[in-house]
Design a protein around this motif. Structure first.
Motif: not given
Length: 102
Positions: A33-34, A37
Protein backbone atom coordinates in the motif's frame (compact mmCIF):
# COMPACT_ATOMS: atom_id res chain seq x y z
CA UNK A 1 -1.98 -41.57 26.00
CA UNK A 2 -0.93 -38.01 25.23
CA UNK A 3 -0.48 -35.79 28.24
CA UNK A 4 -2.33 -32.56 28.65
CA UNK A 5 0.90 -30.50 28.69
CA UNK A 6 1.89 -31.78 25.25
CA UNK A 7 -1.50 -30.78 23.84
CA UNK A 8 -1.20 -27.29 25.36
CA UNK A 9 2.34 -26.94 24.06
CA UNK A 10 1.21 -27.92 20.57
CA UNK A 11 -1.66 -25.41 20.69
CA UNK A 12 0.70 -22.64 21.80
CA UNK A 13 3.11 -23.53 18.98
CA UNK A 14 0.34 -23.48 16.36
CA UNK A 15 -1.00 -20.17 17.73
CA UNK A 16 2.51 -18.67 17.63
CA UNK A 17 3.00 -19.73 14.03
CA UNK A 18 -0.39 -18.29 13.05
CA UNK A 19 0.35 -14.95 14.74
CA UNK A 20 3.81 -14.81 13.13
CA UNK A 21 2.44 -15.53 9.65
CA UNK A 22 -0.30 -12.94 10.20
CA UNK A 23 2.25 -10.29 11.17
CA UNK A 24 4.36 -11.03 8.10
CA UNK A 25 1.29 -10.78 5.85
CA UNK A 26 0.22 -7.52 7.50
CA UNK A 27 3.66 -5.98 7.13
CA UNK A 28 3.92 -7.04 3.49
CA UNK A 29 0.49 -5.61 2.71
CA UNK A 30 1.42 -2.31 4.38
CA UNK A 31 4.53 -2.13 2.19
CA UNK A 32 2.49 -2.72 -0.95
CA UNK A 33 0.00 0.00 0.00
CA UNK A 34 2.88 2.35 0.75
CA UNK A 35 4.39 1.74 -2.70
CA UNK A 36 1.02 2.33 -4.35
CA UNK A 37 0.78 5.71 -2.61
CA UNK A 38 4.27 6.58 -3.82
CA UNK A 39 5.72 7.03 -0.34
CA UNK A 40 9.23 5.91 -1.30
CA UNK A 41 10.84 6.25 -4.66
CA UNK A 42 13.39 3.82 -6.03
CA UNK A 43 16.28 6.16 -5.25
CA UNK A 44 15.15 6.63 -1.64
CA UNK A 45 14.83 2.86 -1.15
CA UNK A 46 18.33 2.32 -2.51
CA UNK A 47 19.76 5.00 -0.21
CA UNK A 48 18.08 3.44 2.81
CA UNK A 49 19.30 -0.01 1.80
CA UNK A 50 22.85 1.25 1.31
CA UNK A 51 22.91 2.76 4.81
CA UNK A 52 23.00 -0.74 6.30
CA UNK A 53 25.20 -2.47 3.74
CA UNK A 54 28.89 -1.77 3.31
CA UNK A 55 29.29 -3.11 -0.23
CA UNK A 56 26.18 -1.59 -1.82
CA UNK A 57 26.79 1.35 -4.15
CA UNK A 58 24.11 4.00 -4.55
CA UNK A 59 23.90 5.92 -7.77
CA UNK A 60 23.41 9.60 -7.09
CA UNK A 61 20.73 11.53 -8.91
CA UNK A 62 20.40 15.28 -9.14
CA UNK A 63 16.62 15.27 -8.77
CA UNK A 64 15.27 15.40 -5.25
CA UNK A 65 12.56 12.84 -4.54
CA UNK A 66 10.12 15.29 -3.04
CA UNK A 67 10.49 17.73 -5.91
CA UNK A 68 10.05 14.91 -8.41
CA UNK A 69 6.87 13.68 -6.72
CA UNK A 70 5.47 17.21 -6.52
CA UNK A 71 6.11 17.84 -10.22
CA UNK A 72 4.57 14.48 -11.08
CA UNK A 73 1.45 15.39 -9.10
CA UNK A 74 1.24 18.80 -10.75
CA UNK A 75 1.56 17.25 -14.20
CA UNK A 76 -1.25 14.83 -13.39
CA UNK A 77 -3.53 17.77 -12.54
CA UNK A 78 -2.70 19.92 -15.59
CA UNK A 79 -4.43 19.76 -18.92
CA UNK A 80 -2.55 18.97 -22.10
CA UNK A 81 -2.75 22.58 -23.30
CA UNK A 82 -1.21 23.85 -20.07
CA UNK A 83 1.60 21.34 -20.39
CA UNK A 84 2.32 22.36 -23.99
CA UNK A 85 2.38 26.05 -23.00
CA UNK A 86 4.64 25.23 -20.07
CA UNK A 87 7.08 23.30 -22.26
CA UNK A 88 7.11 26.09 -24.85
CA UNK A 89 7.89 28.64 -22.14
CA UNK A 90 10.58 26.42 -20.69
CA UNK A 91 12.13 25.87 -24.11
CA UNK A 92 12.13 29.62 -24.79
CA UNK A 93 13.67 30.35 -21.39
CA UNK A 94 16.38 27.70 -21.95
CA UNK A 95 17.26 29.23 -25.33
CA UNK A 96 17.54 32.67 -23.74
CA UNK A 97 19.77 31.33 -20.97
CA UNK A 98 21.96 29.50 -23.49
CA UNK A 99 22.44 32.62 -25.62
CA UNK A 100 25.44 34.44 -24.20
CA UNK A 101 25.49 37.17 -26.82
CA UNK A 102 28.29 35.86 -29.00
Amino acid sequence: MVEQDIIYGGLVAVAGLAVGAGMVALTEQAGVRSEERGALSYERKMKMQAMFMEDDVVEETDVDDVRYNMRKALRANQTEEELLALTADARKRAEEEADDGW
